[in-house]
Design a protein around this motif. Structure first.
Motif, PDB file in Angstrom:
ATOM      1  N   THR A 249     -55.151  26.408  41.413  1.00 59.22           N
ATOM      2  CA  THR A 249     -55.073  25.617  40.178  1.00 59.22           C
ATOM      3  C   THR A 249     -56.349  24.824  39.918  1.00 59.22           C
ATOM      4  O   THR A 249     -56.362  23.931  39.077  1.00 59.22           O
ATOM      5  N   GLY A 252     -57.654  23.545  36.662  1.00 59.61           N
ATOM      6  CA  GLY A 252     -56.874  22.514  35.971  1.00 59.61           C
ATOM      7  C   GLY A 252     -57.173  21.107  36.464  1.00 59.61           C
ATOM      8  O   GLY A 252     -56.513  20.144  36.078  1.00 59.61           O
ATOM      9  N   GLY A 339     -51.277  19.447  35.494  1.00 59.35           N
ATOM     10  CA  GLY A 339     -50.469  20.544  34.964  1.00 59.35           C
ATOM     11  C   GLY A 339     -49.519  21.129  35.976  1.00 59.35           C
ATOM     12  O   GLY A 339     -48.468  21.660  35.623  1.00 59.35           O
ATOM     13  N   GLN A 340     -49.859  21.039  37.264  1.00 64.05           N
ATOM     14  CA  GLN A 340     -49.046  21.678  38.292  1.00 64.05           C
ATOM     15  C   GLN A 340     -48.583  20.729  39.399  1.00 64.05           C
ATOM     16  O   GLN A 340     -48.139  21.168  40.444  1.00 64.05           O
ATOM     17  N   TRP A 345     -49.320  14.399  37.209  1.00 65.25           N
ATOM     18  CA  TRP A 345     -48.874  14.361  35.802  1.00 65.25           C
ATOM     19  C   TRP A 345     -48.540  12.918  35.394  1.00 65.25           C
ATOM     20  O   TRP A 345     -48.986  12.422  34.366  1.00 65.25           O
ATOM     21  N   ARG A 357     -52.911  23.169  31.719  1.00 66.97           N
ATOM     22  CA  ARG A 357     -52.047  24.035  32.524  1.00 66.97           C
ATOM     23  C   ARG A 357     -52.832  25.270  32.943  1.00 66.97           C
ATOM     24  O   ARG A 357     -53.494  25.895  32.124  1.00 66.97           O
ATOM     25  N   PRO A 361     -46.067  28.412  32.200  1.00 69.14           N
ATOM     26  CA  PRO A 361     -44.664  28.074  32.469  1.00 69.14           C
ATOM     27  C   PRO A 361     -43.733  29.020  31.719  1.00 69.14           C
ATOM     28  O   PRO A 361     -44.177  29.691  30.789  1.00 69.14           O
ATOM     29  N   ALA A 369     -44.924  18.620  34.958  1.00 71.08           N
ATOM     30  CA  ALA A 369     -45.757  19.591  35.662  1.00 71.08           C
ATOM     31  C   ALA A 369     -44.923  20.837  35.961  1.00 71.08           C
ATOM     32  O   ALA A 369     -43.732  20.729  36.221  1.00 71.08           O
ATOM     33  N   TYR A 370     -45.543  21.995  35.924  1.00 68.06           N
ATOM     34  CA  TYR A 370     -44.848  23.223  36.295  1.00 68.06           C
ATOM     35  C   TYR A 370     -45.373  23.689  37.647  1.00 68.06           C
ATOM     36  O   TYR A 370     -46.535  24.069  37.783  1.00 68.06           O
TER      37      TYR A 370
END
Length: 805
Positions: A249, A252, A339-340, A345, A357, A361, A369-370
RNA sequence: GGGCGAGUGGCGGAAUUGGCAGACGCGCAGGAUUCAGGUUCCUGUGAUCGCAAGAUCGUGGGGGUUCAAGUCCCCCCUCGCCCACCA
């Protein structure tokens, strides 16, 4: 003759002791069985938790002994530690005096339970001939760089001026005086258990006879996370390392966070616009009491004024300081990817930081957050890859660019073993102005714990006030030096005491290797689940260390672990402070040790918490009275020959032997007891109607053999009275005869559409056809079928026939 | 927030494989013994309906699989324990 439990129990306890029935040695041709209950802290009185523990332990000792094993079951005392010291502080009596008196009291109480220990191996951790080897172990670890000194934050009570263990901090307050506890940095000794993290984790897989629960707790405690560690440059010079489990990630990353204690922080904030607010924040974080930390729901932080450069795209992002990043985990610095990651977040939302992100998602996902799986997006060369592939790709990119690599992080921290306390084993180190930290030579061990007058803690170990103890000469340069005044955590004692029982009186070594080579590993270890993590992990660690030294032949100390549940009364744990204890010693007097043991076995599954029932022990006592009466029949025996009734009873007896044996093997004591109740009740009934002496004697013999590990005193007395022999404890465990155990008739259940409509006794070897025929012949079944078409017949002879109409 | 367990009569609990739910014990009720209480013994004891035979319901809640579910699958609720800002 009435059942006089006091006389019977005293008689047999004396006999077992004078005969030395359970004193064993390694020179024996039988297979060995090493059985240990966790050694107790000598509080001065046994409680129901001890009774439960030792009842299970003793049942196994006696059972395995009868099964032909050479059983070692020793007992000792976890006699150092805070509890003893606190008791001494409140009573004004020296811990040694108090502890030794307590040991004597508890020992006599434990003996009243009738447990068979090899008392010749008794040990106590406060004895110099025991803690000498604590010190020796410490030096061995020190020599190998596995014991070291470092500054560490501790719980500090500002009023009592003392360090507190985590367990002494109750809701952020000092257990003793109620003052808010703060954090303070102090020099402390550590054992480098993290060096063994991999092995401690991997070998959990080998502990097949441990409860899954405990294995999971240990895995979580060690807390292995795979991820990547990489360097992030600071705009304008400097850099820091970050650990992440989600390197995929990285595109991000919209900010970075350093822990308030991070060494780079000072440089970043000097001269920045936000310097003052940063300093305020750091000061507050340092001062933060436990209570404030717990109350703090929201993430807080402060901008340093500096920016970091994302290595994958050169993007500049702000660097914050926040206390949700811990200096003690990973590198104390993170790349934040809101985002994750939900924590990032929350922080980003609060401080208005951009959120990108990089994982798609699912449809309809809003806010938050996903953290799940999905194709990578907004990530240049990672786009479209799934999580695993993206991780792999970015890690090779980091390696190619020389900024980082895949790595593993553990949650496990090194073991803090020093205590600024009196009642423990002195750490065998001398501080010399010239030579630094110098180990006390082995020949000078033990460093004796001196008797002192004032053992109240005052911000340092009470030993520091004893000049005779402190002042010494350096073993290396002979110059003036001072002794280490901290003492060792009692978990050090308990991490190896089970190696000492096999060679308990050795005064020239911790143990002679040949002894544990025979006895180790423990075939059974029994204790409370509260030790599932710390004690058992430390013991595993030290065992591996001894193995590496060539002292131990095993890498794991405990083959089979059993953790028992707590005893509760009215929904609360039985404890002195709650005033809800039921004193076992009172029950020894009123109901007898056998009735108490049997009640503990009968209460419920040994792993579960068990609710104490005031009247429960009356039930087991009544049962024992009935058994007693069976042995004291004065009636006439019949001269008739063996018939159906005799075969029934003998069959039940053999089925009971099978059931009790299987139940003991799988630790289902609570179902073994009712089986014995049924057998004894049937035997009682049998006696009322033309009993044959042969049948009676045989069933009684089996009943007493089965009872002997549970209610040993009563069983031994009746064994002797019945003329079966002199010492039941050394008789072989009974075998069952499958032919005799087989039931001749069983109940056949007949169902119509799955509902029970009739049942009758049939021969156990009935065939499907016979069973169906028999079932169809029933008027009730005919009524339920009522002329309808039978579509299907399910036949499970001899238990069940089901007609589907 | 994460992990692991557990929910069965008035109570503790039983039910190795999907096959008679509630073994055994406590408590309670009735009876016998007893001057009485206690003890001991006998009988009964999941709920509802029924004089009874018996029937129906019933293992935290809802759905499902199956001839058959306390037991297997899905969703939910409650409680307990452990770890908890672990990147």
């Amino acid at each position: 003759m009435s059942y006089d439990h006091k006389a019977i129990e005293a008689k047999w306890q004396g006999r077992w002791e004078s005969d030395g029935t359970f004193y064993v040695n390694a020179d024996d041709s039988r297979p060995k069985f090493y059985n240990v209950c966790m050694y107790p802290y000598p509080s001065g009185a046994i409680h129901q938790g001890h009774v439960r523990n030792y009842t299970y332990g003793d049942l196994l000792t006696r059972y395995k002994r009868m099964k032909g094993f050479n059983v070692l079951s020793p007992m000792g005392w976890d006699s150092f530690g805070l509890n003893a010291e606190n008791a001494a502080i409140s009573s004004g009596i020296h811990p040694r005096i108090n502890t030794e008196a307590n040991i004597e009291t508890m020992k006599s109480q434990i003996k009243q339970l009738g447990s068979m220990y090899d008392w010749s191996r008794e040990l106590a951790s406060h004895h110099p001939d025991f803690y000498k080897w604590d010190q020796w172990l410490f030096l061995e670890l020190f020599e190998r760089g596995l014991a070291y000194k470092a500054e560490a934050p501790v719980n500090w009570c500002p009023k009592d001026q003392t360090v507190l263990a985590n367990e002494q901090v109750i809701d952020g307050l000092c257990e003793r005086c109620g003052t808010e506890v703060v954090h303070k940095d102090l020099e402390q000794w550590f054992f480098k258990i993290t060096e063994y993290a991999d092995r401690l984790l991997a070998d959990i897989d080998k502990l097949e006879q441990w409860p899954d629960r405990v294995r999971t707790m240990q895995r979580n405690w060690i807390g292995r996370s795979e991820g990547a560690q990489f360097t992030i440059d600071v705009d304008g010079g400097g850099s820091f390392d970050a650990f992440t489990t989600r390197p995929d990630t990285i595109f991000g990353m919209t900010f970075c966070v350093l822990a308030p204690e991070h060494p780079l922080v000072e440089r970043l904030i000097v001269g920045s616009e936000t310097e003052q607010s940063a300093r305020d924040y750091i000061a507050k974080a340092n001062r933060a009491t436990e209570i404030e930390r717990l109350a703090e729901g929201e993430k807080t932080g402060v901008f340093t004024g500096a920016h970091a450069i994302n290595p994958v795209n050169g993007r500049k992002v702000p660097i914050y300081i926040a206390d949700y990043v811990l200096m003690s985990y990973g590198t104390g610095a993170i790349m934040a990817v809101p985002g994750q990651d939900q924590r990032d977040w929350d922080f980003a939302e609060k401080y208005g930081i951009e959120i990108i992100r990089t994982v798609q998602p699912p449809d309809g996902w809003e806010g938050e957050a996903y953290t799940g799986e999905g194709p990578t997006i907004n990530s240049d060369f990672l786009d479209g890859l799934d999580m695993a592939a993206a991780k792999e790709r970015i890690i090779s990119w980091m390696v190619e660019n020389g900024i980082g690599d895949g790595t593993v992080n553990f949650r496990l921290r090194d073991w803090l073993v020093s205590r600024q306390r009196y009642w423990g084993s002195p750490i065998p180190i001398v501080n010399c102005a010239n030579c630094g930290l110098v180990p006390v030579p082995e020949a000078d061990l033990p460093v004796l714990l001196p008797d002192i007058e004032d053992y109240l803690p005052k911000g340092r170990s009470p030993l520091a006030a004893d000049d005779d103890f402190v002042n010494t000469t350096c073993p290396q340069c002979d110059g003036p030096a001072t002794r280490e005044t901290d003492t060792l955590d009692t978990f050090v004692d308990s991490s190896w005491y089970f190696f000492r029982y096999p060679d308990a009186h050795n005064d020239h070594a911790m143990f002679d290797k040949s002894q544990p080579a025979y006895w180790m590993p423990l075939d059974q270890y029994i204790g409370g689940v509260e030790h599932a993590i710390l004690h058992l992990l430390y013991a595993r660690f030290i065992t591996k260390f001894l193995y590496d030294m060539g002292m131990s032949t095993v890498e794991e100390p405990f083959s089979r672990l059993f953790t028992q549940g707590m005893i509760t009364l009215e929904g609360a744990k039985m404890s002195k402070s709650k005033g809800n204890v039921v004193d076992p010693v009172d029950l020894f007097k009123s109901h007898g040790a056998d009735a108490l043991r049997l009640y503990h076995l009968f209460m419920g599954p040994p792993t579960d918490d068990a609710a104490w029932n005031e009247n429960g022990i009356d039930g087991t006592r009544r049962f024992l009275e009935r058994v007693w009466k069976i042995a004291n029949v004065e009636g006439e025996f019949s001269a008739r020959s063996e018939d159906e009734k005799d075969r029934e009873l003998l069959g039940l007896a053999h089925r009971t032997v099978r059931k009790v044996t299987e139940d003991i093997d799988r630790f289902h004591f609570n179902t073994a007891v009712p089986a014995l109740m049924v057998l004894s009740n049937e035997l009682g009934d049998y006696l009322s109607d033309e009993p044959r002496e042969e049948t009676y004697k045989e069933v009684l013999r089996l009943l007493l053999l089965l009872l002997s590990p549970m209610t040993p005193h009563l069983a031994h007395e009746m064994w002797e009275m019945g003329g079966f022999g002199e010492m039941l404890a050394i008789e072989p465990w009974p075998e069952w005869d499958e032919d005799l155990a087989r039931e001749e008739t069983v109940t056949l259940v007949v169902q119509v559409n799955g509902k029970v409509r009739d049942r009758f006794d049939v021969s156990a070897d009935i065939t499907s056809e016979q069973a169906e025929e028999r079932a169809l012949a029933s008027d009730r079944i005919q009524e339920w079928i009522d002329g309808q078409e039978v579509k299907r017949v399910i036949s499970r002879p001899p238990h069940l026939v089901n007609f589907v109409v």
